[in-house]
Design an enzyme around this catalytic site. Structure first.
Site, PDB file in Angstrom:
ATOM      1  N   LYS A  80       0.833  -1.355   0.089  1.00 59.93           N
ATOM      2  CA  LYS A  80      -0.019  -0.034  -0.128  1.00 59.93           C
ATOM      3  C   LYS A  80       0.779   1.456   0.090  1.00 59.93           C
ATOM      4  CE  LYS A  80      -3.841  -2.011   2.156  1.00 59.93           C
ATOM      5  NZ  LYS A  80      -5.068  -1.967   3.373  1.00 59.93           N
ATOM      6  N   GLY A 131      -3.716   1.037  18.166  1.00 61.47           N
ATOM      7  CA  GLY A 131      -2.791   0.847  17.094  1.00 61.47           C
ATOM      8  C   GLY A 131      -2.189   1.949  16.262  1.00 61.47           C
ATOM      9  N   MET A 139     -10.668  -5.039  13.235  1.00 66.37           N
ATOM     10  CA  MET A 139     -10.636  -4.748  11.951  1.00 66.37           C
ATOM     11  C   MET A 139     -10.301  -6.091  10.982  1.00 66.37           C
ATOM     12  SD  MET A 139      -8.894  -1.328  10.663  1.00 66.37           S
ATOM     13  CE  MET A 139      -9.020   0.156  11.494  1.00 66.37           C
ATOM     14  N   TYR A 193     -10.759 -10.211  10.675  1.00 62.44           N
ATOM     15  CA  TYR A 193     -11.837 -11.159  10.910  1.00 62.44           C
ATOM     16  C   TYR A 193     -11.298 -12.627  10.599  1.00 62.44           C
ATOM     17  CZ  TYR A 193     -11.198 -11.224   5.861  1.00 62.44           C
ATOM     18  OH  TYR A 193     -10.533 -11.348   4.678  1.00 62.44           O
ATOM     19  N   GLY A 204     -13.881  -7.571  11.077  1.00 64.36           N
ATOM     20  CA  GLY A 204     -13.788  -6.570   9.896  1.00 64.36           C
ATOM     21  C   GLY A 204     -14.300  -7.151   8.764  1.00 64.36           C
TER      22      GLY A 204
END
Ligand code: ATR
Length: 271
Positions: free
Chosen positions: A66, A127, A215, A217, A239
């Site tokens: 990202k 976080g 967030m 899962y 999430g």
């Protein structure tokens, strides 16, 4: 000709994105194909340019690319600039337009799928890595009463609070200092659940009626969700909804039409 899209990651084998976008395409009657592409760790740029040359119209980007996608974008949306990372790319002539739909995915899951409005809420964000940073701007846009960031490495939470204080009420706190404070929404944006761990939360952070949101899962509760239930959070969520809604927002960026997330979530949960 069918328009081509993909998701880049490494690893990418277990990505649900091709399945989600195939359902979106069917739901909206859009003629697209969407595939998972494994990019080499040391040559994301090469993989990206090969896909563009092969006629790709856009791409999603996941771990660990990202930030590289952010650097390779020739234009960026304001929300991508704020996030410091790009999860959605659109190719337009020679331009690579970088966007970030993660925060929009989270806030839509909270507001629409979970019916949890954020206005006036006391939010605790756990976080201070890329996942946390990506959602702060969109959370602040909803005008919560406060947004508090807690991180194991305190300096990173302080830095984030400083960056975002220009656009909303945001502060940082140490985990130990959390004792005696409670919140209406606690969001776990740490990667602790990946290794079966729990952020070092003191008891009592979940206010009456609060929502605990992880967030991450997977099958069943994450350690954070189990802890939250035990600590009296009124509701817990994983999430998966964020994953589906960030995909819906990316689909909207590419196609100008917004698919329905809820039926896709129901399908994925049933599998
Ligand atoms: P991501 O892109 O998923 O955010 P990251 O940038 O590596 O990944 O950030 C991981 C986050 O999870 C960090 O905030 C990290 O805390 P540190 O900054 O102190 O390393 C947090 N984290 C990971 N494991 C954790 C644990 N067991 N308890 C608390 N926080 C944890």
């Amino acid at each position: 000709m069918t328009d081509r899209y993909c998701v880049f990651g490494n690893p990418i084998g277990h990505s649900k994105s091709p399945r989600i976008h195939a359902i979106f395409a069917r739901q909206t009657g859009q003629d697209i194909c969407y595939e998972a592409r494994l990019a080499p760790l040391d040559d994301f740029a090469g993989a990206l340019h090969a896909f563009i040359e092969a006629g790709g119209r856009g791409a999603n980007v996941t771990v660990p690319f990202k930030e590289t996608a952010f650097s390779l974008s020739t234009q960026r949306t304001p929300r991508a600039e704020l996030a410091g990372a790009v999860n959605t790319l659109r190719f337009d002539q020679a331009e690579i337009i970088g966007d970030n739909t993660d925060g929009a995915g989270l806030t839509r899951d909270l507001a629409v799928n979970l019916g949890h409005a954020l206005h006036g809420q006391r939010i605790l964000l756990l976080g201070a890595g890329g996942a946390a940073r990506g959602v702060i701007g969109p959370l602040l846009d909803q005008q919560p009463a406060t947004l508090t960031i807690a991180n194991r490495t305190a300096r990173k939470a302080q830095d984030l609070a400083e960056v975002f204080s220009a656009i909303g009420s945001v502060k940082s706190i140490n985990y130990a200092e959390l004792a005696g404070n409670d919140f209406d929404l606690v969001i776990n944006a740490t990667s602790a659940s990946l290794s079966g761990e729990l952020p070092p939360l003191p008891p009592g952070v979940f206010a009456a009626g609060s929502l605990a949101y992880d967030m991450m899962y997977g099958k069943g509760d994450t350690p954070f969700m189990a802890f939250a239930r035990n600590q009296g959070a009124a509701r817990v969520a994983d999430g998966l909804g964020m994953l589906v809604e960030q995909a819906a927002e990316a689909f909207f960026v590419w196609r100008g039409i917004r698919p329905e997330g809820a039926p896709v979530m129901a399908l994925l949960r049933g599998e």
